[in-house]
Write an enzyme that holds these catalytic residues in place. Structure first.
Site, PDB file in Angstrom:
ATOM      1  CD  GLU B  70      -2.474   1.544   2.597  1.00 11.35           C
ATOM      2  OE1 GLU B  70      -2.364   0.715   3.514  1.00 11.35           O
ATOM      3  OE2 GLU B  70      -3.193   2.564   2.670  1.00 11.35           O
ATOM      4  CG  ASP B 136       7.901   9.248  14.019  1.00  7.51           C
ATOM      5  OD1 ASP B 136       6.775   9.553  13.607  1.00  7.51           O
ATOM      6  OD2 ASP B 136       8.804  10.094  14.217  1.00  7.51           O
ATOM      7  CG  ASP B 138       8.156  14.818  16.523  1.00  6.76           C
ATOM      8  OD1 ASP B 138       8.749  15.850  16.865  1.00  6.76           O
ATOM      9  OD2 ASP B 138       7.130  14.813  15.821  1.00  6.76           O
ATOM     10  CG  LEU B 352       7.256   6.075   8.756  1.00  8.38           C
ATOM     11  CD1 LEU B 352       6.729   6.888   9.928  1.00  8.38           C
ATOM     12  CD2 LEU B 352       8.364   5.141   9.238  1.00  8.38           C
TER      13      LEU B 352
END
Lengths: 460, 477
Positions: B70, B136, B138, B352
């Protein structure tokens, strides 16, 4: 096909070593129709008791005792092979009952795995080793040479858990880390190049993972078989019993609760102060204060409001208004409205989501900037006290609540707070019954129903 | 890229040097994005990566593999389209060039082509089957421990927090978990992403991913709880101990402490004193620091002086309780230890952002970061969209449309991506495909094969329950 015997003889000393059934196959027994139901109900009581214990955050030692007591009370039989039969039959009947939806399968899998885990722990180490080989786990014990090379690290891991490395010839197994997720998650093993070094006493984890994965697949297969062929064949015998077991009060209740009626946006303010449990109150206050909530908080509070009767349009209006100082109407429609509609089953795969149960909320992991979770668990003592005082709880009651918290009885603490705030002393037995029912079911929505109405004291 | 399109681009800007500064506006521009996708975005490399060797000629290659991945696009005006899939590199490239997405996300490989998902009913038929293990990080999650910036800003003072996060996690992924094919990417503004691409990693279940994320998790708090890091036990687990001695301690003492002035003023040192569970110890230090507003004779940084005092008080032999001695590590961990976004890693179906996208707010390209040289990575010098377009223009028109990126600052990143990540990965994939094929051949020679498909159980399991083996006998009463 092999029928799993519940006793097997150990070749070394001809002593019977009893082992747990692995429920690999249904035994060729003759069962009375009424026993079908009775056995299943008894086992269901055990599973419900386990669910209860987990929801209260019981520690492993407490759970061990709980499981032993539950088993003794419900499943024992003077004759060992009768007991074994009941064990096996009740498990398979409950598989039929609980294979039908994803939620039911998840619950059953979780409880049966927990049951298996604690029963495994009771077994002798010989029996445990026998069971390990049943699962055909191809893990070799670590050689002496290798053990020497990693001994320091193994010792470090043991000490980090407040234990000591067992004697110099302790047995360790080297397994791929994927096989022992629980041990990895808790940093309870030394991992090197993808291999976890598992101590003998941790073997439980290995076996439980296998058990779980096996049962998970079996449940899906059962569901297919049931819906495609068996239900029709058994429509006069098993099917009615299975249906009855599904809807008995003992099972978890995942039906849509509609008892609390509707509430509108203007009611929320008032109800938040008088009737919300602390977790929802806190979220509500934060939304008011910050004009924002992170995803975890939006889910927990949003689904709760839905469960207590807030309609979709009102929910959209509520969140939009609360976020207005920080989020423009257009941005709200773009970024937040979709998720709210999704919660109400109007988008995507159209699941009408139920509010989170206490167990789920207690075991959530709020991080930086989050306000969801269970304050009785996740707040520091200081913050929790302050919150309770703000709710109007008397200082003596605060102490009782904190005592429950220290013993990890988060739901009891919440109940006590309720009693303190509403100043009502309820009949303990009746109250506990309601609460247990709530915990067993969807949880917090019915809990809210408890809060919103004055608790009647049943006439004696 | 056609000659015509290149010339149009040219017409819009003055070639004359003097005006060049004004000619190419800073940051992000949809037209430049089109040029970027036309000439610079490495479509073929992305295709090769996502194919994991299945685009080869070997009979064991799964031709459907790439088509089951996808992708999702975020278009201009925030239009978001999910479940995009492509059957070849040409389809992928054309779709990107045509739609010019502001953001491309990569999702899992599903059991069937996502575009056809509605044709399959029932639980578990349309389901993710492979997905890289991703992380991830941040920098906004560190807002409570950095004073130089807040929110989306990042500077060279606080960026090192990302650097040490990379070091800690990368070492564990390789040494502890045994993964080899790891790609670290700059997220374009304020963080980093990690893609672990080993076959073993791609096939992890959600439960296993959660276990890995929990293995990495130390920070458990938010503003409602006080003690955000708790490191119980007489010693630390080897992973934490190694992270502390090899990365965190040094960074905290040499860089973070002085650069962020963590102990110089009252409101700052109070935050640290709050983490000490023993009130009398905390007030002893508080007393000392309130008296000496400046470290009298010493030329040393006041933060370092006070940190030394704190350490000697907490770690002195006098301290009886375990918790006090451990406090020093807890303070260091709470400031420096990586803070992962757990939700990103736990679920196979989490989307992502793709590497080499351009961040719409900063115009910076999401370039790979070399974990072995991450100290040198400077987010403020990452090539921007406008910079790259300008570089292309400067070089002038060329007939040869291949490898235009090589004439720009992007060239270095793409070469790095290919040599250190993509090529070793594809080599390993090829070996895996060949060896599993050979193993299957061997197996079918050895046994009478009953063809079991991958989503069926071992046949023994359960066939008997509902045939007359269980005879529910009616109650004879």
């Amino acid at each position: 096909m092999e029928v799993v015997q519940s006793h097997r003889t150990s070749s070394s000393n001809n002593v019977t070593v009893s082992t747990l059934p692995l429920y690999r196959s249904a035994p060729p027994l003759e069962v009375r129709l009424e026993d079908f139901e009775l056995f299943a109900m008894d086992r269901l009581r055990v599973l419900k008791g386990i669910s209860d214990g987990l929801g209260r955050g019981k520690k492993p030692e407490e759970m061990e005792k709980l499981v032993a007591d539950l088993w003794k009370a419900n499943m024992r039989h003077p004759q060992a092979n009768e007991e074994a039969n009941k064990d096996i039959i009740s498990h398979f009947v409950l598989r039929l009952v609980y294979c039908r939806t994803e939620e039911l399968r998840k619950w059953f899998l979780s409880m049966e795995t927990t049951l298996f885990r604690y029963r495994f722990r009771f077994e002798s180490s010989e029996a445990q080793r026998a069971l390990m080989s049943e699962f055909k786990l191809p893990y070799k014990a670590v050689s002496n040479a290798e053990f020497e090379s990693v001994k320091d690290k193994l010792g470090q891991v043991a000490r980090s858990m407040g234990q000591t490395l067992a004697s110099a010839d302790a047995i360790f197994y080297k397994v791929p880390f994927e096989e022992v997720p629980e041990l990895v998650a808790g940093r309870r093993v030394f991992i090197c190049k993808g291999h976890a070094y598992v101590a003998m006493n941790q073997v439980v984890s290995l076996v439980v993972t296998q058990f779980r994965s096996y049962l998970s697949k079996a449940l899906i297969l059962t569901n297919r078989k049931w819906t495609s062929t068996v239900r029709e064949q058994e429509k006069d015998r098993l099917a009615p019993i299975v249906e009855a077991l599904c809807t008995s009060y003992l099972g978890p209740d995942y039906s849509q609760p509609n008892e609390a009626g509707e509430i509108s946006v203007k009611d929320i303010d008032h109800i938040a102060k008088t009737s919300f449990p602390l977790c929802m109150r806190h979220l509500f206050e934060k939304v008011r204060e910050d004009h924002h909530l992170k995803h975890g908080g939006r889910m927990q509070l949003g689904l709760f409001l839905k469960g207590v009767g807030l309609k979709l349009d009102d929910a959209l209006a509520f969140w939009k208004a609360e976020f207005a100082p920080k989020v423009s109407a257009e941005r709200f429609d773009k970024e937040y409205a979709y998720n709210i509609r999704h919660n109400y089953g109007r988008e995507g795969k159209r699941t009408d989501y139920t509010p989170y149960s206490c167990q789920k909320i207690i075991s959530s992991t709020p991080g930086v900037g989050d306000h969801h979770g269970c304050p009785y668990r996740h707040f520091s003592e200081e913050n929790l006290r302050a919150a309770l005082v703000r709710m109007g709880v008397s200082s003596r009651a605060v102490e009782d609540v904190m005592d429950k918290v220290r013993n990890r009885h988060y739901q009891l603490a919440c109940t006590l707070t309720f009693e303190a705030v509403h100043g009502s002393s309820c009949d303990a037995e009746w109250f506990c019954g309601i609460r247990r029912h709530f915990q067993a079911s969807v949880g917090i929505v019915k809990y809210f129903a408890l809060w919103a109405v004055p608790v009647p004291v049943p006439a004696h | 890229m056609t000659k015509e399109e290149a010339e149009n681009g040219r017409d819009d800007m003055a070639i004359d040097g003097a005006e060049q500064a004004n000619a190419v506006p800073d940051g992000f521009d949809a037209n430049y994005l089109r040029i970027y996708y036309g000439k610079l975005f490495p479509h073929a490399d992305m295709f090769k990566w996502m194919s994991y060797g299945n685009d080869g000629k070997h009979p064991a290659c799964d031709r459907s593999y790439f088509g089951r991945r996808e992708f999702s696009f975020t278009l201009e005006n925030d239009i978001y389209i999910r479940f995009q899939s492509f059957n070849s590199v040409i389809e992928l490239e054309n779709s990107i060039k045509e739609k010019c997405p502001f953001k491309i996300d990569i999702g899992p490989v599903y059991s069937v082509d996502p575009a056809k998902r509605h044709a399959y009913a029932g639980d578990n038929v349309f389901t993710p089957v492979e997905r890289e293990l991703v992380f991830d990080i941040d920098i906004t999650d560190y807002d409570d421990v950095r004073y130089c910036c807040t929110g989306a800003d990042v500077c060279l003072e606080c960026w090192p927090l990302m650097t040490i996060a990379i070091k800690v996690i990368d070492a564990a992924l390789r040494d502890d978990f045994g993964f080899n094919h790891i790609l670290w990417v700059y997220s374009g503004r304020r963080g980093v992403h990690c893609w672990v691409c080993d076959g073993k990693a791609r096939r992890l279940t959600n439960e296993q991913r959660t276990a890995i994320a929990d293995y990495f998790r130390v920070y458990k708090g938010n503003e409602n709880s006080h003690k955000k890091i708790s490191l119980p036990g007489p010693v630390l687990h080897p992973f934490l101990a190694r992270s502390y001695t090899e990365v965190l301690k040094g960074f905290f003492e040499a860089k973070l402490l002085p650069n962020q002035s963590l102990l110089s003023s009252e409101d700052r040192y109070e935050k640290i004193l709050e983490m000490i569970p023993d009130a009398s110890v905390a007030s002893e230090l508080r007393g000392r620091w309130q008296e000496n507003k400046r470290a009298s004779m010493s030329k040393d940084d006041i933060n370092l002086v006070r940190w030394d005092q704190l350490k000697s008080v907490l770690q002195s032999g006098k301290q009886k309780t375990q918790g006090i001695r451990r406090c020093v590590e807890e303070i260091v961990f709470s400031f420096t230890y990586p803070r992962l976004d757990m939700e990103v890693s736990k679920h196979m179906n989490h989307l992502l952002k793709a590497p080499f996208c351009v961040h719409p707010k900063t115009g910076r390209v999401c370039v790979p970061i070399d974990p072995n040289n991450c100290d040198e990575f400077d987010p403020t010098t990452v090539p921007t969209l406008s910079q790259l377009v300008e570089e292309l223009n400067r070089e002038g028109l060329r007939q040869d449309a291949e490898n235009e990126w090589d004439r720009t600052s992007l060239g270095e990143s793409i070469k790095f991506f290919r040599t250190t990540f993509l090529q070793p990965l594809l080599k390993s994939c090829k070996e895996d495909i060949e060896s599993s094929y050979n193993a299957k051949l061997q197996q079918s020679k050895n046994t009478l094969s009953c063809r079991t498909q991958s989503n069926h159980l071992c046949p023994n399991v359960y066939s008997h329950l509902f045939n007359p083996v269980i005879n529910a006998v009616e109650d004879q009463n």
